[in-house]
Structures are given as structure tokens and as C-alpha cells.
Design an enzyme around this catalytic site. Structure first.
Site, PDB file in Angstrom:
ATOM      1  N   GLU A 102      34.435  27.262 -33.814  1.00  0.00           N
ATOM      2  CA  GLU A 102      35.353  26.684 -34.789  1.00  0.00           C
ATOM      3  C   GLU A 102      35.530  27.580 -36.009  1.00  0.00           C
ATOM      4  O   GLU A 102      34.617  28.302 -36.386  1.00  0.00           O
ATOM      5  CB  GLU A 102      34.779  25.367 -35.326  1.00  0.00           C
ATOM      6  N   CYS A 123      36.530  29.369 -43.313  1.00  0.00           N
ATOM      7  CA  CYS A 123      35.119  29.228 -42.965  1.00  0.00           C
ATOM      8  C   CYS A 123      34.939  29.744 -41.531  1.00  0.00           C
ATOM      9  O   CYS A 123      35.590  29.270 -40.603  1.00  0.00           O
ATOM     10  CB  CYS A 123      34.763  27.744 -43.088  1.00  0.00           C
ATOM     11  N   CYS A 130      23.514  27.381 -32.386  1.00  0.00           N
ATOM     12  CA  CYS A 130      22.599  27.966 -33.364  1.00  0.00           C
ATOM     13  C   CYS A 130      21.167  27.684 -32.924  1.00  0.00           C
ATOM     14  O   CYS A 130      20.861  26.607 -32.425  1.00  0.00           O
ATOM     15  CB  CYS A 130      22.853  27.361 -34.743  1.00  0.00           C
ATOM     16  N   CYS A 134      18.277  23.077 -37.557  1.00  0.00           N
ATOM     17  CA  CYS A 134      18.159  22.151 -38.694  1.00  0.00           C
ATOM     18  C   CYS A 134      18.515  20.750 -38.183  1.00  0.00           C
ATOM     19  O   CYS A 134      19.478  20.595 -37.431  1.00  0.00           O
ATOM     20  CB  CYS A 134      19.112  22.562 -39.811  1.00  0.00           C
ATOM     21  N   CYS A 137      22.167  19.039 -38.536  1.00  0.00           N
ATOM     22  CA  CYS A 137      23.357  19.869 -38.301  1.00  0.00           C
ATOM     23  C   CYS A 137      23.852  19.758 -36.859  1.00  0.00           C
ATOM     24  O   CYS A 137      23.073  19.862 -35.914  1.00  0.00           O
ATOM     25  CB  CYS A 137      23.029  21.321 -38.638  1.00  0.00           C
ATOM     26  N   SER A 232      20.788  28.153 -47.995  1.00  0.00           N
ATOM     27  CA  SER A 232      20.728  26.712 -47.710  1.00  0.00           C
ATOM     28  C   SER A 232      19.318  26.243 -48.030  1.00  0.00           C
ATOM     29  O   SER A 232      18.413  26.399 -47.220  1.00  0.00           O
ATOM     30  CB  SER A 232      21.041  26.446 -46.238  1.00  0.00           C
ATOM     31  N   ASN A 308      27.560  15.279 -44.879  1.00  0.00           N
ATOM     32  CA  ASN A 308      28.706  14.859 -44.089  1.00  0.00           C
ATOM     33  C   ASN A 308      28.172  14.256 -42.784  1.00  0.00           C
ATOM     34  O   ASN A 308      27.567  14.984 -41.998  1.00  0.00           O
ATOM     35  CB  ASN A 308      29.529  16.126 -43.802  1.00  0.00           C
ATOM     36  N   CYS A 352      30.037  21.894 -40.120  1.00  0.00           N
ATOM     37  CA  CYS A 352      29.971  22.862 -39.035  1.00  0.00           C
ATOM     38  C   CYS A 352      29.546  22.245 -37.700  1.00  0.00           C
ATOM     39  O   CYS A 352      28.674  21.407 -37.637  1.00  0.00           O
ATOM     40  CB  CYS A 352      29.090  24.048 -39.427  1.00  0.00           C
TER      41      CYS A 352
HETATM   42  N1  SAH Z   1      23.572  28.834 -40.714  1.00  0.00           N
HETATM   43  C1  SAH Z   1      23.999  29.072 -42.034  1.00  0.00           C
HETATM   44  C2  SAH Z   1      25.500  28.969 -42.215  1.00  0.00           C
HETATM   45  C3  SAH Z   1      26.187  27.888 -41.475  1.00  0.00           C
HETATM   46  S1  SAH Z   1      25.890  26.254 -42.046  1.00  0.00           S
HETATM   47  C4  SAH Z   1      23.265  28.155 -42.996  1.00  0.00           C
HETATM   48  O1  SAH Z   1      22.597  27.249 -42.534  1.00  0.00           O
HETATM   49  O2  SAH Z   1      23.352  28.397 -44.185  1.00  0.00           O
HETATM   50  C5  SAH Z   1      26.744  26.238 -43.596  1.00  0.00           C
HETATM   51  C6  SAH Z   1      26.284  25.137 -44.534  1.00  0.00           C
HETATM   52  O3  SAH Z   1      26.662  23.843 -44.042  1.00  0.00           O
HETATM   53  C7  SAH Z   1      24.755  25.106 -44.693  1.00  0.00           C
HETATM   54  O4  SAH Z   1      24.399  24.998 -46.040  1.00  0.00           O
HETATM   55  C8  SAH Z   1      24.395  23.868 -43.918  1.00  0.00           C
HETATM   56  O5  SAH Z   1      23.166  23.362 -44.323  1.00  0.00           O
HETATM   57  C9  SAH Z   1      25.588  22.972 -44.208  1.00  0.00           C
HETATM   58  N2  SAH Z   1      25.705  21.820 -43.298  1.00  0.00           N
HETATM   59  C10 SAH Z   1      25.403  21.740 -41.999  1.00  0.00           C
HETATM   60  N3  SAH Z   1      25.667  20.499 -41.524  1.00  0.00           N
HETATM   61  C11 SAH Z   1      26.144  19.789 -42.568  1.00  0.00           C
HETATM   62  C12 SAH Z   1      26.583  18.450 -42.725  1.00  0.00           C
HETATM   63  N4  SAH Z   1      26.603  17.615 -41.714  1.00  0.00           N
HETATM   64  N5  SAH Z   1      26.999  18.064 -43.957  1.00  0.00           N
HETATM   65  C13 SAH Z   1      27.026  18.930 -45.005  1.00  0.00           C
HETATM   66  N6  SAH Z   1      26.634  20.207 -44.907  1.00  0.00           N
HETATM   67  C14 SAH Z   1      26.190  20.631 -43.714  1.00  0.00           C
HETATM   68 FE1  SF4 Z   2      22.107  26.684 -37.823  1.00  0.00          FE
HETATM   69 FE2  SF4 Z   2      22.985  26.626 -40.378  1.00  0.00          FE
HETATM   70 FE3  SF4 Z   2      23.231  24.476 -38.758  1.00  0.00          FE
HETATM   71 FE4  SF4 Z   2      20.842  25.202 -39.624  1.00  0.00          FE
HETATM   72  S1  SF4 Z   2      22.562  24.482 -40.893  1.00  0.00           S
HETATM   73  S2  SF4 Z   2      21.351  24.602 -37.501  1.00  0.00           S
HETATM   74  S3  SF4 Z   2      21.024  27.406 -39.618  1.00  0.00           S
HETATM   75  S4  SF4 Z   2      24.225  26.440 -38.509  1.00  0.00           S
END
Ligand code: SAH
Ligand code: SF4
Length: 362
Positions: A102, A123, A130, A134, A137, A232, A308, A352
Site C-alpha cells: 500500500e 506514505c 513486517c 508490534c 499493527c 516509533s 487507529n 499501515c
Molecule cells: N516500521 C516503521 C514504519 C512503518 S509504521 C515504524 O514502525 O516506525 C509507521 C507508524 O505507524 C509507526 O509509528 C507505527 O507505530 C504507526 N502505526 C502502526 N499501526 C498503527 C495504528 N493502527 N494506528 C496508529 N499508528 C499506527
Molecule cells: Fe512493523 Fe512498524 Fe508495524 Fe511495527 S509498527 S509491525 S515495525 S510496520
């Protein structure tokens, strides 16, 4: 810019040929073509956004045919577009091997000195899935499928620019995947994105976001361009961070923060601490105090982002009252700057990995 989008047929012929964009344009040889031909080709792709050999009218037909047989021009096909022209638009791309990724295009009106300008931020994804896992996510739910190639990273920007029919001003690497886990493909992509002969986007307009791969942050500090870095954080102490980010076991806060100090010292550049707020997990006021103290130690900006919701996961966004109290408490710690970002595109699964997840379940 012209409107030439890939046809499905061109995509699903077996991906046996190499993707031209995987090779940086300044390394193209293409059977020892003369420089002016290579320059014409670069112009078609990077200036005009053309992804159709047949439209490259100043190249001889026999040459186009020859290149077509040896090289794939189209990195991905637009499987689904969500959102409308003047709001957040989310692209679901199908890669040559059938995987989905995406990118999200976010318009914002910015202004200073009474001049309002509309700017576009894209973005970008760096991996399919990944490996970091986390717990909040959507991208990590199915683990890592594979790294994106250089051409697939640059391709997202080129194709989204075609779709927007205008210049893209900012890039944030906050789509699917962990950018610092894919540096061998990402750095040559950045070179082309930054180059005036490539996409010509200034380093100050490009942000990499990482879950905190401390050794890779140190490695990135050596990259010559002044790109921005966002961490993050999502927890003020190890215990809280560990609840939602298993990577913290490998690189605990101390190690992460000292890698950040190294980056800042090398680059003489401010970084951003991102902090998503999840109800009952990391939104208590003690965490707000810790967050402000980390930001003061690093002289870093703070970006607060209410969570989110991801379908199928238990985590919730805190109430507006709790978000406001957290914000206030952080401000009381007097960090350099705090912003509270109410996520754009909340209603179209803009966080994401969410759209891909839906496509895979459908
Ligand atoms: N892997 C990298 C970049 C991609 S995620 C990272 O983790 O930084 C980009 C951002 O979106 C990160 O800060 C992540 O924690 C956040 N993110 C992921 N899922 C989310 C959600 N459901 N709501 C809000 N932010 C989210
Ligand atoms: Fe991967 Fe970033 Fe999502 Fe964590 S927040 S699972 S590092 S994409």
C-alpha cells in the site's frame, strides 16, 4: 506528465525479465546504449512518468522492442484505489509476483506569511508485511513476506505522482514494513528519489520512521543526505514499550536512545519521537512525563497519534479527554515541540497494512 498506466496483461506475463527500475538510472548500461539514448529513457520514466514502451516515440521501434523483451518497466499494478481526489487516497498495489502493498497520498494545506499552499505527502511501503511484530499493527500480523526491491520503492512514488497528476512534496516511509530492515534496497531508492535527475524531492522533505533498530540507526547516520528520522517510541519505559513492541527486548530504550544521540550528533539534526496512544496501555500520565524527559534529553520533537483501530485486534483509542490530558502533561514537561496528530484518512483504513489485510481476507 502523461497518463500511461500499466495494463494487467503486461504485468502477469511471467515475471521472468528484470525490473528496469531495480537498477539506478545512473548505472544503466542496457547493452551499451549511447548516453543520449539512456538520457531519453530516463526522461520518459522520471520526468514524464511513462510506463509504456510503445509511447516512447523518440526511441526507434526496434530498440523499444529489444528493451521490452529484456526489461520489465512496470513495477506494480493498481489493484484498488480508495478515497477521493481532494482527500486522502489509498493505493493498493499488486506486485509482479502477486503480493500486495500500500501507499497513501495525503493532501495538506500548509501556510506561512498569509500564503496558503496545498502540499502532497506520500506514505511509502518498504516491505511486504513486517517481521517486527508490534502487537497493535496490521502490517505485522502475517509476518514478513519479503523485502521490496529498489524499483518497487521508487515505483510507488512515480505511479502515485501519475495518479495525483502533480508533484509530490513530501515522502514519509511509514507504510508497510520496517525501512531500516531493508537498507540495501532502500538506500539506492533514496538516491534516485533525492536526485534532481530522479524525483528531485529534497532530503528535508523525506522522513524515515523506525521501530528502533539501534545498530541500523547508527548505520543510517553515515548516509550523506540530510533526511529526517522518526522513532516509533510508544512507551516511556521498557516495561510499557515491551508490552506492545517485542523489538524492545532486543534493543531496549537505553540502547535505542543512545543510538538516537549518535545520529543527532553525527547529523546535527532534530529527530521526532512518535507516540501512538492506546487506551489503558501507554496513555497514563507517568508515561507522558517520561516521554517529555526523553524528548528533552534528545532535543527531539514529539508527535502524538491517537491509535487507529485495527479490525480483529483488541487495542482501542483513548477517550478524547484522556488524549487531551496526556497532551497537556507532555507539554508541562516543556519538550522542544509537541504536536497532536488526529490521523487523516481514519475512515479509509489509512493506518499501515490495513487495506492489504482486507484484500487478503476477501
Ligand atoms: N516500521 C516503521 C514504519 C512503518 S509504521 C515504524 O514502525 O516506525 C509507521 C507508524 O505507524 C509507526 O509509528 C507505527 O507505530 C504507526 N502505526 C502502526 N499501526 C498503527 C495504528 N493502527 N494506528 C496508529 N499508528 C499506527
Ligand atoms: Fe512493523 Fe512498524 Fe508495524 Fe511495527 S509498527 S509491525 S515495525 S510496520
Amino acid at each position: 506528465m502523461i497518463d500511461c498506466f500499466p495494463s494487467i496483461d503486461s504485468l502477469f506475463k511471467e515475471a521472468v525479465t528484470h525490473l528496469l527500475l531495480d537498477k539506478p538510472f545512473d548505472q544503466w548500461k542496457l547493452g551499451d546504449l549511447p548516453l543520449y539514448r539512456l538520457e531519453q529513457l530516463r526522461h520518459w520514466i522520471f520526468e514524464r512518468g511513462c510506463f509504456n514502451w510503445d509511447e516512447m516515440s523518440n526511441l526507434p521501434i526496434s530498440l523499444r522492442q529489444d528493451l521490452k523483451e529484456k526489461w520489465d518497466l512496470v513495477p506494480m499494478y493498481l489493484q484498488r484505489l480508495q478515497g477521493s481526489f481532494d482527500t486522502t487516497q489509498k493505493f493498493l498495489w499488486k506486485l509482479r509476483d502477486g503480493q500486495f502493498i500500500e501507499s497513501v497520498l495525503i493532501p495538506a494545506t500548509e501556510g506561512s506569511k498569509g500564503i496558503r499552499a496545498s502540499r502532497l505527502t506520500l506514505c511509502v511501503s518498504t516491505q511486504v508485511g513486517c517481521a517486527i511484530g508490534c502487537k497493535f499493527c496490521a502490517s505485522g500480523l502475517e509476518g514478513l513476506k519479503r523485502n521490496l526491491s529498489t524499483g518497487e520503492i521508487v515505483g510507488q512514488v512515480l505511479l502515485a505522482r501519475n495518479q495525483a497528476k502533480r508533484r509530490i512534496d513530501n515522502l514519509v516511509f511509514m507504510g508497510m514494513g520496517e525501512p531500516l530492515a531493508n537498507l540495501p534496497a532502500l538506500l539506492p531508492a533514496l538516491d534516485q528519489i533525492l536526485s534532481p535527475k530522479g524525483l528531485g524531492i529534497g532530503a528535508r522533505h523525506l522522513t524515515l520512521s523506525t521501530s528502533g533498530l539501534a545498530p541500523k540507526i547508527r548505520e543510517l547516520a553515515k548516509y550523506p543526505a540530510q533526511i529526517r528520522l522518526a522513532i516509533s517510541l510508544h512507551g516511556g519505559d521498557d516495561e510499557t514499550r515491551q508490552k506492545i513492541m517485542p523489538i524492545n527486548h532486543r534493543f531496549p530504550l537505553d540502547e535505542l536512545l543512545s543510538a538516537c544521540e549518535y545520529f543527532i550528533e553525527e547529523r546535527k539534526k532534530m529527530i521526532t519521537l512518535e507516540y501512538i496512544l492506546i487506551a489503558g496501555v501507554n496513555d497514563d500520565l507517568r508515561q507522558a512525563e517520561l516521554l517529555a524527559s526523553h524528548a528533552n534529553r534528545l532535543n527531539a520533537k514529539i508527535n502524538l497519534i491517537p491509535y487507529n483501530k485495527v479490525e480483529g485486534l483488541e487495542w482501542e483509542r483513548p477517550t478524547l479527554d484522556q488524549i487531551k490530558s496526556f497532551h497537556k502533561k507532555v507539554q508541562q514537561g516543556k519538550p522542544p515541540r509537541v504536536t497532536l496528530r488526529m490521523e487523516k484518512g481514519h475512515d479509509i483504513d489509512a493506518a499501515c497494512g490495513q487495506l492489504r489485510l482486507k484484500e487478503m481476507k476477501a
